[in-house]
Scaffold this motif. Structure first.
Motif, PDB file in Angstrom:
ATOM      1  N   GLU A  20       0.834  -1.206   0.000  1.00 25.35           N
ATOM      2  CA  GLU A  20       0.000   0.000   0.000  1.00 25.35           C
ATOM      3  C   GLU A  20       0.869   1.257   0.000  1.00 25.35           C
ATOM      4  O   GLU A  20       0.545   2.245  -0.660  1.00 25.35           O
ATOM      5  N   GLU A  21       1.989   1.218   0.721  1.00 24.60           N
ATOM      6  CA  GLU A  21       2.892   2.373   0.756  1.00 24.60           C
ATOM      7  C   GLU A  21       3.515   2.630  -0.613  1.00 24.60           C
ATOM      8  O   GLU A  21       3.660   3.774  -1.025  1.00 24.60           O
ATOM      9  N   GLU A  22       3.869   1.565  -1.341  1.00 24.30           N
ATOM     10  CA  GLU A  22       4.423   1.736  -2.678  1.00 24.30           C
ATOM     11  C   GLU A  22       3.358   2.281  -3.635  1.00 24.30           C
ATOM     12  O   GLU A  22       3.657   3.107  -4.497  1.00 24.30           O
ATOM     13  N   LEU A  23       2.138   1.828  -3.473  1.00 22.78           N
ATOM     14  CA  LEU A  23       1.047   2.281  -4.338  1.00 22.78           C
ATOM     15  C   LEU A  23       0.776   3.776  -4.151  1.00 22.78           C
ATOM     16  O   LEU A  23       0.429   4.471  -5.103  1.00 22.78           O
ATOM     17  N   LYS A  24       0.967   4.290  -2.946  1.00 25.63           N
ATOM     18  CA  LYS A  24       0.733   5.716  -2.671  1.00 25.63           C
ATOM     19  C   LYS A  24       1.680   6.611  -3.474  1.00 25.63           C
ATOM     20  O   LYS A  24       1.377   7.768  -3.711  1.00 25.63           O
ATOM     21  N   GLN A  25       2.809   6.066  -3.917  1.00 26.68           N
ATOM     22  CA  GLN A  25       3.753   6.860  -4.711  1.00 26.68           C
ATOM     23  C   GLN A  25       3.220   7.115  -6.129  1.00 26.68           C
ATOM     24  O   GLN A  25       3.689   7.993  -6.821  1.00 26.68           O
ATOM     25  N   TYR A  26       2.225   6.356  -6.541  1.00 30.76           N
ATOM     26  CA  TYR A  26       1.665   6.470  -7.887  1.00 30.76           C
ATOM     27  C   TYR A  26       0.269   7.104  -7.840  1.00 30.76           C
ATOM     28  O   TYR A  26      -0.659   6.654  -8.496  1.00 30.76           O
ATOM     29  N   ASP A  27       0.134   8.187  -7.082  1.00 30.57           N
ATOM     30  CA  ASP A  27      -1.181   8.818  -6.897  1.00 30.57           C
ATOM     31  C   ASP A  27      -1.476   9.928  -7.906  1.00 30.57           C
ATOM     32  O   ASP A  27      -2.505  10.593  -7.827  1.00 30.57           O
ATOM     33  N   SER A  87       0.425  12.660  -8.372  1.00 28.47           N
ATOM     34  CA  SER A  87       1.055  13.925  -8.020  1.00 28.47           C
ATOM     35  C   SER A  87       2.334  14.162  -8.816  1.00 28.47           C
ATOM     36  O   SER A  87       2.709  15.296  -9.058  1.00 28.47           O
ATOM     37  N   ASP A  88       3.012  13.090  -9.235  1.00 29.08           N
ATOM     38  CA  ASP A  88       4.209  13.195 -10.069  1.00 29.08           C
ATOM     39  C   ASP A  88       3.811  12.820 -11.497  1.00 29.08           C
ATOM     40  O   ASP A  88       3.422  11.682 -11.771  1.00 29.08           O
ATOM     41  N   SER A  89       3.915  13.784 -12.417  1.00 27.48           N
ATOM     42  CA  SER A  89       3.464  13.526 -13.789  1.00 27.48           C
ATOM     43  C   SER A  89       4.377  12.552 -14.529  1.00 27.48           C
ATOM     44  O   SER A  89       4.008  12.045 -15.586  1.00 27.48           O
ATOM     45  N   GLU A  90       5.558  12.273 -14.003  1.00 22.36           N
ATOM     46  CA  GLU A  90       6.468  11.328 -14.646  1.00 22.36           C
ATOM     47  C   GLU A  90       6.129   9.874 -14.298  1.00 22.36           C
ATOM     48  O   GLU A  90       6.564   8.967 -14.985  1.00 22.36           O
ATOM     49  N   LYS A  91       5.370   9.670 -13.245  1.00 27.54           N
ATOM     50  CA  LYS A  91       4.994   8.314 -12.830  1.00 27.54           C
ATOM     51  C   LYS A  91       3.584   8.000 -13.319  1.00 27.54           C
ATOM     52  O   LYS A  91       2.754   8.895 -13.462  1.00 27.54           O
ATOM     53  N   PRO A  92       3.300   6.732 -13.571  1.00 24.19           N
ATOM     54  CA  PRO A  92       1.936   6.380 -13.985  1.00 24.19           C
ATOM     55  C   PRO A  92       0.946   6.566 -12.839  1.00 24.19           C
ATOM     56  O   PRO A  92       1.329   6.568 -11.672  1.00 24.19           O
ATOM     57  N   SER A 112      -3.519   5.953 -16.202  1.00 25.59           N
ATOM     58  CA  SER A 112      -2.843   7.175 -16.663  1.00 25.59           C
ATOM     59  C   SER A 112      -3.517   7.770 -17.880  1.00 25.59           C
ATOM     60  O   SER A 112      -3.642   8.989 -17.996  1.00 25.59           O
ATOM     61  N   GLN A 113      -3.943   6.943 -18.818  1.00 25.24           N
ATOM     62  CA  GLN A 113      -4.572   7.462 -20.032  1.00 25.24           C
ATOM     63  C   GLN A 113      -5.890   8.151 -19.712  1.00 25.24           C
ATOM     64  O   GLN A 113      -6.250   9.129 -20.347  1.00 25.24           O
ATOM     65  N   SER A 114      -6.608   7.695 -18.717  1.00 28.62           N
ATOM     66  CA  SER A 114      -7.871   8.330 -18.322  1.00 28.62           C
ATOM     67  C   SER A 114      -7.635   9.728 -17.783  1.00 28.62           C
ATOM     68  O   SER A 114      -8.454  10.615 -17.952  1.00 28.62           O
ATOM     69  N   ARG A 115      -6.496   9.936 -17.126  1.00 27.62           N
ATOM     70  CA  ARG A 115      -6.183  11.256 -16.572  1.00 27.62           C
ATOM     71  C   ARG A 115      -6.145  12.282 -17.698  1.00 27.62           C
ATOM     72  O   ARG A 115      -6.691  13.360 -17.586  1.00 27.62           O
ATOM     73  N   PHE A 116      -5.515  11.973 -18.826  1.00 27.06           N
ATOM     74  CA  PHE A 116      -5.406  12.916 -19.934  1.00 27.06           C
ATOM     75  C   PHE A 116      -6.737  13.102 -20.641  1.00 27.06           C
ATOM     76  O   PHE A 116      -7.060  14.187 -21.069  1.00 27.06           O
ATOM     77  N   LYS A 117      -7.534  12.072 -20.772  1.00 28.64           N
ATOM     78  CA  LYS A 117      -8.842  12.202 -21.417  1.00 28.64           C
ATOM     79  C   LYS A 117      -9.745  13.097 -20.587  1.00 28.64           C
ATOM     80  O   LYS A 117     -10.435  13.949 -21.113  1.00 28.64           O
ATOM     81  N   ASP A 118      -9.742  12.912 -19.263  1.00 26.45           N
ATOM     82  CA  ASP A 118     -10.585  13.733 -18.397  1.00 26.45           C
ATOM     83  C   ASP A 118     -10.130  15.180 -18.414  1.00 26.45           C
ATOM     84  O   ASP A 118     -10.931  16.097 -18.435  1.00 26.45           O
ATOM     85  N   LEU A 119      -8.806  15.403 -18.420  1.00 24.89           N
ATOM     86  CA  LEU A 119      -8.282  16.757 -18.455  1.00 24.89           C
ATOM     87  C   LEU A 119      -8.677  17.437 -19.754  1.00 24.89           C
ATOM     88  O   LEU A 119      -9.110  18.575 -19.760  1.00 24.89           O
ATOM     89  N   LYS A 120      -8.584  16.715 -20.850  1.00 24.80           N
ATOM     90  CA  LYS A 120      -8.923  17.286 -22.147  1.00 24.80           C
ATOM     91  C   LYS A 120     -10.391  17.647 -22.228  1.00 24.80           C
ATOM     92  O   LYS A 120     -10.761  18.721 -22.657  1.00 24.80           O
TER      93      LYS A 120
END
Length: 111
Positions: free
Chosen positions: A72-79, A81-86, A99-107
């Motif tokens: 769970e702690e490792e998963l929190k790193q992929y929340d 907040s860092d655009s370089e991480k998925p 990750s792909q959903s993040r860009f579709k929603d933003l668009k």
């Protein structure tokens, strides 16, 4: 022929509007000028320019990341907040790369 048509047009303008032809054409010219001013301020051309700029600045999508079991702690790193991480999400023990959903929603929210 055209002179007769012009005289008929002037008489029709006066009969239907009650104003002189010069006043009628002045009102039409001012109306068109106001239309073009407001359409340039609030028209869709700004939206098209924004859309083109947004697509130019958008980075290409990364391929999906395969991740085995993580804590769970490792998963929190992929929340996200860092655009370089998925962007990862866990549902009932399964980890999904969204990750792909993040860009579709933003668009879609920018439009």
């Amino acid at each position: 022929m055209s002179l007769q048509l012009w005289e008929t047009l002037k008489e029709s303008i006066t009969a239907y509007t009650g104003i002189s032809p010069a006043t009628f054409f002045t009102v039409v010219a001012v109306g068109l000028a106001l239309y073009y001013i407001f359409s340039s301020l609030f028209g869709s051309s700004d939206n098209a320019h924004f859309q083109q700029t947004f697509e130019e600045n958008m980075r290409p999508l990364r391929p999906p990341v395969q991740i085995g079991e993580i804590s769970e702690e490792e998963l929190k790193q992929y929340d996200g907040s860092d655009s370089e991480k998925p962007l990862l999400m866990a549902i009932k023990g399964q980890i999904y790369d969204v990750s792909q959903s993040r860009f579709k929603d933003l668009k879609s929210s920018q439009l």
